[in-house]
Design a protein around this motif. Structure first.
Motif, mmCIF file in Angstrom:
data_model
loop_
_atom_site.group_PDB
_atom_site.id
_atom_site.type_symbol
_atom_site.label_atom_id
_atom_site.label_comp_id
_atom_site.label_asym_id
_atom_site.label_seq_id
_atom_site.Cartn_x
_atom_site.Cartn_y
_atom_site.Cartn_z
ATOM 1 N N TYR A 285 11.530 14.437 -6.147
ATOM 2 C CA TYR A 285 10.890 13.628 -5.107
ATOM 3 C C TYR A 285 9.403 13.941 -5.080
ATOM 4 N N HIS A 286 8.591 12.884 -5.087
ATOM 5 C CA HIS A 286 7.136 13.071 -5.132
ATOM 6 C C HIS A 286 6.613 13.639 -3.811
ATOM 7 N N SER A 287 5.862 14.711 -3.885
ATOM 8 C CA SER A 287 5.179 15.244 -2.704
ATOM 9 C C SER A 287 3.922 14.442 -2.428
ATOM 10 N N ARG A 288 3.444 14.523 -1.215
ATOM 11 C CA ARG A 288 2.248 13.765 -0.844
ATOM 12 C C ARG A 288 1.149 14.721 -0.378
ATOM 13 N N GLY A 289 -0.072 14.340 -0.644
ATOM 14 C CA GLY A 289 -1.216 15.133 -0.213
ATOM 15 C C GLY A 289 -2.478 14.290 -0.253
ATOM 16 N N PHE A 290 -3.439 14.588 0.625
ATOM 17 C CA PHE A 290 -4.667 13.800 0.716
ATOM 18 C C PHE A 290 -5.889 14.714 0.737
ATOM 19 N N THR A 291 -7.004 14.142 0.363
ATOM 20 C CA THR A 291 -8.309 14.747 0.589
ATOM 21 C C THR A 291 -9.171 13.714 1.298
ATOM 22 N N GLY A 292 -9.763 14.099 2.419
ATOM 23 C CA GLY A 292 -10.564 13.161 3.193
ATOM 24 C C GLY A 292 -11.978 13.652 3.412
ATOM 25 N N GLU A 293 -12.976 12.812 3.087
ATOM 26 C CA GLU A 293 -14.380 13.055 3.423
ATOM 27 C C GLU A 293 -14.660 12.283 4.709
ATOM 28 N N VAL A 294 -14.900 13.022 5.803
ATOM 29 C CA VAL A 294 -14.975 12.401 7.124
ATOM 30 C C VAL A 294 -16.388 12.509 7.688
ATOM 31 N N GLU A 295 -16.847 11.426 8.279
ATOM 32 C CA GLU A 295 -18.144 11.380 8.960
ATOM 33 C C GLU A 295 -17.929 10.816 10.360
#
Length: 333
Positions: A285-295
């Motif tokens: 099962y594919h795991s999920r993850g994010f990277t966010g550049e927030v302003e």
């Protein structure tokens, strides 16, 4: 009776709390076979050969199915398009890998036997030779021009680009007392339901009816997608969702194992059961993850006037039905 201001009596608790729940693995059909899945140990590799003779010779083994055995019988798994996407590429997900595997745990073959342990033993006798290829595990690096493209039919590794929002960020910046910026990592995680994925398929040739008991959150969606994959009318497919031991989104997909088991039941004209092991659940099962550049444009009083986020999400090797849901939902609108 009106339901306003009334307590609603729960009806599902007692059978589950008293051990009378009925899950997929509790189902036993007459003359039922058991399937086990041969999976790729590599994240990316070329399949140079698959040898099944030894596995077929094992006691009580009924069938060993590879991609060559089902060529032309089923379509690839469907992927849902995202409305409003600026860019989207949908590589086709095969039911069983043939020439190349694209993720660790991808199904390569299924072994069917009279008993679970016999299927497991025969599964280990299937011989697959791999030629490892470069793997992509960092979505940020995958977007760089010099990084190898995983799917040859794609122009790079970008699968989906979408813009979601409202308002005027430039106006928010102009009115703000301060601009805050940060980079945030949401670590990779995987749903871990107590009940793993599972299915029992039973084909009735007399009525040309395929019945599937599935651990799923969306039985009617499964029937629609299965009709598309099997190229048969939805009326010829019945999907039953018994008690489901947790899902967390994992059980909203049509998985390749479900298609393969349904096809096996139609070919063998016997019921076939597949219940995923716990390690399989973590591997396949594919795991999920994010990277966010927030302003964020804010006032001295802590009022957020505007918020802009550029997010990069790992959608895995293929776009499944709900692959894009977590990153799109995380926009907060």
């Amino acid at each position: 009776m009106p339901y306003t201001h009334q307590s609603l009596k729960r009806f599902e608790d007692e059978p589950l709390l008293t051990g009378r729940g009925a899950f997929v693995d509790d189902l036993v059909r007459p003359d039922m076979l058991v399937a086990a899945v041969v999976r790729s140990p590599h994240a990316h590799a070329r399949i140079t050969s698959i040898r099944t003779a030894t596995a077929r010779a094992r006691p009580s083994v009924v069938e060993v199915m590879t991609a060559d055995d089902i060529a032309g019988d089923v379509r690839p798994l469907p992927a849902l398009t995202r409305e409003g996407a600026e860019y989207m590429t949908l590589p086709e997900h095969p039911v069983l890998a043939s020439d190349v595997v694209y993720y660790a745990g991808q199904p390569v073959a299924l072994v069917v036997a009279e008993q679970h342990q016999q299927a497991q033993d025969a599964m280990e006798a299937v011989e697959v030779d791999y030629e490892p290829l470069p793997a992509t595990i960092d979505p940020q690096l995958a977007l760089t021009p010099e990084h190898p493209t995983i799917h040859a039919e794609m122009q790079g590794n970008l699968a989906l680009r979408a813009r979601i929002g409202r308002g005027d960020m430039n106006d928010a910046r102009a009115q703000a007392d301060r601009i805050l910026r940060g980079r945030f990592e949401s670590p990779r995680l995987s749903a871990l339901p107590l009940e793993t994925r599972g299915i029992v398929a039973d084909y009735d040739p007399g009525h040309d009816q395929l019945t599937l008991w599935m651990s799923t959150q969306v039985p009617y969606r499964m029937r629609t997608q299965l009709a598309d994959v099997f190229v048969r009318p939805p009326q010829g497919i019945r999907v039953i969702a018994p008690d489901v031991g947790g899902g967390f989104g994992q059980k909203m997909e049509l998985w390749p194992e479900y298609v393969a088991v349904g096809l096996l039941s139609m070919k063998l004209r016997r019921p076939v059961k597949w219940i995923e092991g716990r390690m399989e659940n973590l591997q396949a099962y594919h795991s999920r993850g994010f990277t966010g550049e927030v302003e964020a444009a804010v006032t001295r009083d802590g009022v957020i006037l505007g918020l802009r986020c550029q997010m990069v999400a790992d959608l895995g090797a293929f776009m499944m039905s709900f692959s894009a849901a977590p990153p799109v939902n995380s926009d907060g609108h």
